[in-house]
Design a protein around this motif. Structure first.
Motif, PDB file in Angstrom:
ATOM      1  N   ARG A 193      13.752   2.978  -3.448  1.00 60.07           N
ATOM      2  CA  ARG A 193      14.084   1.876  -2.548  1.00 60.07           C
ATOM      3  C   ARG A 193      13.862   2.270  -1.078  1.00 60.07           C
ATOM      4  O   ARG A 193      13.457   1.443  -0.253  1.00 60.07           O
ATOM      5  CB  ARG A 193      15.533   1.445  -2.765  1.00 60.07           C
ATOM      6  CG  ARG A 193      15.890   0.115  -2.097  1.00 60.07           C
ATOM      7  CD  ARG A 193      17.327  -0.282  -2.380  1.00 60.07           C
ATOM      8  NE  ARG A 193      17.604  -0.391  -3.815  1.00 60.07           N
ATOM      9  CZ  ARG A 193      18.430   0.417  -4.464  1.00 60.07           C
ATOM     10  NH1 ARG A 193      19.061   1.381  -3.838  1.00 60.07           N
ATOM     11  NH2 ARG A 193      18.638   0.240  -5.754  1.00 60.07           N
TER      12      ARG A 193
ATOM     13  N   ALA B 194       8.574  -1.022  -0.148  1.00 56.49           N
ATOM     14  CA  ALA B 194       9.015  -2.409  -0.009  1.00 56.49           C
ATOM     15  C   ALA B 194       7.793  -3.319  -0.086  1.00 56.49           C
ATOM     16  O   ALA B 194       7.417  -3.986   0.886  1.00 56.49           O
ATOM     17  CB  ALA B 194       9.756  -2.612   1.315  1.00 56.49           C
ATOM     18  N   PRO B 195       7.122  -3.363  -1.260  1.00 54.87           N
ATOM     19  CA  PRO B 195       5.919  -4.196  -1.380  1.00 54.87           C
ATOM     20  C   PRO B 195       6.243  -5.671  -1.170  1.00 54.87           C
ATOM     21  O   PRO B 195       7.307  -6.150  -1.555  1.00 54.87           O
ATOM     22  CB  PRO B 195       5.443  -3.918  -2.808  1.00 54.87           C
ATOM     23  CG  PRO B 195       6.642  -3.404  -3.526  1.00 54.87           C
ATOM     24  CD  PRO B 195       7.460  -2.670  -2.516  1.00 54.87           C
ATOM     25  N   GLU B 196       5.295  -6.353  -0.560  1.00 56.60           N
ATOM     26  CA  GLU B 196       5.477  -7.770  -0.279  1.00 56.60           C
ATOM     27  C   GLU B 196       4.925  -8.651  -1.397  1.00 56.60           C
ATOM     28  O   GLU B 196       5.001  -9.879  -1.306  1.00 56.60           O
ATOM     29  CB  GLU B 196       4.809  -8.120   1.051  1.00 56.60           C
ATOM     30  CG  GLU B 196       5.446  -7.391   2.240  1.00 56.60           C
ATOM     31  CD  GLU B 196       4.785  -7.734   3.560  1.00 56.60           C
ATOM     32  OE1 GLU B 196       3.780  -8.492   3.544  1.00 56.60           O
ATOM     33  OE2 GLU B 196       5.258  -7.250   4.608  1.00 56.60           O
ATOM     34  N   ASN B 197       4.374  -8.029  -2.425  1.00 57.69           N
ATOM     35  CA  ASN B 197       3.878  -8.767  -3.573  1.00 57.69           C
ATOM     36  C   ASN B 197       4.314  -8.029  -4.829  1.00 57.69           C
ATOM     37  O   ASN B 197       5.041  -7.027  -4.767  1.00 57.69           O
ATOM     38  CB  ASN B 197       2.352  -8.910  -3.513  1.00 57.69           C
ATOM     39  CG  ASN B 197       1.655  -7.555  -3.450  1.00 57.69           C
ATOM     40  OD1 ASN B 197       2.298  -6.501  -3.453  1.00 57.69           O
ATOM     41  ND2 ASN B 197       0.333  -7.570  -3.385  1.00 57.69           N
ATOM     42  N   THR B 198       3.898  -8.526  -5.982  1.00 50.95           N
ATOM     43  CA  THR B 198       4.147  -7.825  -7.245  1.00 50.95           C
ATOM     44  C   THR B 198       2.942  -6.943  -7.507  1.00 50.95           C
ATOM     45  O   THR B 198       1.885  -7.419  -7.932  1.00 50.95           O
ATOM     46  CB  THR B 198       4.350  -8.845  -8.385  1.00 50.95           C
ATOM     47  OG1 THR B 198       5.454  -9.699  -8.051  1.00 50.95           O
ATOM     48  CG2 THR B 198       4.649  -8.137  -9.697  1.00 50.95           C
ATOM     49  N   TYR B 199       3.090  -5.667  -7.197  1.00 51.90           N
ATOM     50  CA  TYR B 199       1.944  -4.762  -7.201  1.00 51.90           C
ATOM     51  C   TYR B 199       1.904  -3.981  -8.508  1.00 51.90           C
ATOM     52  O   TYR B 199       2.735  -3.098  -8.754  1.00 51.90           O
ATOM     53  CB  TYR B 199       2.009  -3.793  -6.019  1.00 51.90           C
ATOM     54  CG  TYR B 199       0.727  -3.002  -5.860  1.00 51.90           C
ATOM     55  CD1 TYR B 199      -0.370  -3.571  -5.212  1.00 51.90           C
ATOM     56  CD2 TYR B 199       0.590  -1.729  -6.399  1.00 51.90           C
ATOM     57  CE1 TYR B 199      -1.565  -2.882  -5.094  1.00 51.90           C
ATOM     58  CE2 TYR B 199      -0.597  -1.027  -6.278  1.00 51.90           C
ATOM     59  CZ  TYR B 199      -1.674  -1.612  -5.626  1.00 51.90           C
ATOM     60  OH  TYR B 199      -2.857  -0.928  -5.519  1.00 51.90           O
TER      61      TYR B 199
ATOM     62  N   GLY C 224       0.264 -13.939  -6.289  1.00 51.12           N
ATOM     63  CA  GLY C 224       1.033 -12.850  -5.685  1.00 51.12           C
ATOM     64  C   GLY C 224       1.244 -11.646  -6.573  1.00 51.12           C
ATOM     65  O   GLY C 224       2.110 -10.815  -6.292  1.00 51.12           O
TER      66      GLY C 224
ATOM     67  N   TYR D  77       7.634   2.264  -8.459  1.00 48.82           N
ATOM     68  CA  TYR D  77       8.141   1.219  -7.555  1.00 48.82           C
ATOM     69  C   TYR D  77       8.209  -0.144  -8.220  1.00 48.82           C
ATOM     70  O   TYR D  77       8.567  -1.130  -7.587  1.00 48.82           O
ATOM     71  CB  TYR D  77       7.285   1.114  -6.289  1.00 48.82           C
ATOM     72  CG  TYR D  77       5.827   1.426  -6.463  1.00 48.82           C
ATOM     73  CD1 TYR D  77       4.999   0.626  -7.235  1.00 48.82           C
ATOM     74  CD2 TYR D  77       5.273   2.557  -5.860  1.00 48.82           C
ATOM     75  CE1 TYR D  77       3.669   0.918  -7.403  1.00 48.82           C
ATOM     76  CE2 TYR D  77       3.931   2.865  -6.033  1.00 48.82           C
ATOM     77  CZ  TYR D  77       3.129   2.048  -6.793  1.00 48.82           C
ATOM     78  OH  TYR D  77       1.807   2.353  -6.966  1.00 48.82           O
TER      79      TYR D  77
ATOM     80  N   ASP E 166       9.157  -7.431 -12.013  1.00 47.81           N
ATOM     81  CA  ASP E 166       7.707  -7.457 -11.826  1.00 47.81           C
ATOM     82  C   ASP E 166       7.008  -7.780 -13.145  1.00 47.81           C
ATOM     83  O   ASP E 166       6.040  -8.553 -13.181  1.00 47.81           O
ATOM     84  CB  ASP E 166       7.212  -6.105 -11.306  1.00 47.81           C
ATOM     85  CG  ASP E 166       7.681  -5.805  -9.897  1.00 47.81           C
ATOM     86  OD1 ASP E 166       8.021  -6.746  -9.159  1.00 47.81           O
ATOM     87  OD2 ASP E 166       7.708  -4.616  -9.527  1.00 47.81           O
TER      88      ASP E 166
END
Length: 349
Positions: free
Chosen positions: A9, A13-18, A317, A334, A339
């Motif tokens: 954590r 802090a990805p801004e999408n579902t990677y 996304g 992560y 996800d």
């Protein structure tokens, strides 16, 4: 588990579902900060000692792999080190590879032009090793679909026939143990599962160097690099550092921090986390009527016939890959159960 989650954590802090680590891993916050500081220092005329970062990265990877640091060379690509192994083979030698394995591993053997390169299905690789085989070259985990090579069987087969074994651990280092005990040579890029910037790769060579000649040795490959900068290098490094490329320093400045994070988390914990998510996805796919490529124990899940939906999934996304017509998802430290469920939700639409 709390420590694992807190570490992750704090770094991501990805801004999408990677879900595309098999393509490129996300950079931890500590790595981004280190590279940013190094760039700023270089811009002001006070560059940091980034050569120390190369040595720290080498030592960290050696610990992850469980080998002496003297066996680890630092470079930039698998193709260079695969080419080094290819150059060590005699004319006419047979090289055995898996069908459809990654080009950076296998192509250097083809471009020599005077080697007998034979490709067989991954599942038949060990049984195909024969008395004429000089080398087997294979990825521990197949990039295209996540299938795992049977490294124990390959180790036994190559030793029984006096052949050498080259393993590309690019798709496994970071979530599976590095197979140094199974192979004569191990190569790996570090921008995937060990989360380093591009421009970092490692070679694990035998203690006796395994017949490799440091064909591209420059000053960085000298036993005393700063005394090896003009004219022929008087003494090559007594360790695998003789196979070093002149390093991409900014990449290694970040790499030492990424590798340190993998050490802190521990490969066993990462593997357990990754496989739980991959298994959750496999179960969800079957409930939707899709059957993934059989790859038990893999953090990579490949779904035949769905590759064409990669663009649609990305617009929703969620980042995955289209590989050979398969939709490929890769689950790493992560990622979360949410996800997995997000991707399944997109695919159900």
């Amino acid at each position: 588990m709390e420590t694992f989650e807190n570490l992750v954590r704090a770094e991501f802090a990805p801004e999408n579902t990677y879900l595309n680590t098999a393509g490129t891993g996300l950079l931890p916050a500590r790595t981004v900060a280190a590279v940013r500081d190094a760039v700023a220092s270089a811009a002001t005329g006070r560059p940091l000692d980034m050569f120390a970062d190369v040595q720290a990265s080498r030592a960290s990877f050696a610990r992850i792999a469980g080998v002496p640091v003297t066996r680890v060379a630092a470079g930039a690509s698998v193709a260079v080190y695969s080419g080094l192994v290819a150059a060590s083979l005699p004319q006419g030698a047979e090289v055995l590879t898996a069908e459809g394995d990654f080009s950076s591993l296998v192509n250097p053997f083809h471009v020599r032009g005077d080697l007998k390169v034979r490709s067989v299905p991954l599942e038949r690789l060990a049984e195909s090793v024969g008395s004429d085989t000089a080398l087997v070259a294979v990825s521990s985990v197949q990039s295209v679909d996540g299938r795992l090579a049977d490294l124990a069987a390959l180790r036994d087969a190559t030793r029984a026939h006096g052949a050498r074994l080259l393993i590309d651990a690019s798709q496994s280092a970071g979530w599976l143990p590095v197979p140094a005990d199974d192979a004569d040579y191990v190569v790996a890029v570090a921008y995937k599962w060990v989360l380093c910037p591009r421009g970092v790769a490692f070679l694990i060579a035998p203690a006796d160097f395994g017949g490799l000649t440091p064909l591209f040795a420059g000053w960085a490959a000298g036993e005393h690099p700063w005394r090896s900068t003009y004219g022929p290098v008087e003494e090559l490094a007594r360790s695998a550092r003789r196979f070093d490329e002149s390093p991409a320093l900014l990449s290694y400045t970040g790499a030492r921090h990424s590798l340190a994070l993998i050490e802190e988390l521990g490969t066993d914990a990462v593997r357990a986390h990754d496989l739980a998510l991959a298994d959750r996805f496999r179960e969800g796919l079957r409930s939707l009527g899709h059957e993934p490529v059989p790859a038990p124990g893999s953090a990579i899940v490949s779904v035949p016939g769905l590759g064409h939906r990669q663009g649609e999934v990305s617009r929703a996304g969620v980042e995955v890959s289209d590989r050979a017509g398969n939709l490929r998802a890769a689950f790493h430290l992560y990622n979360t159960a949410a996800d997995v469920d997000r991707l399944l939700d997109v695919l159900s639409g």
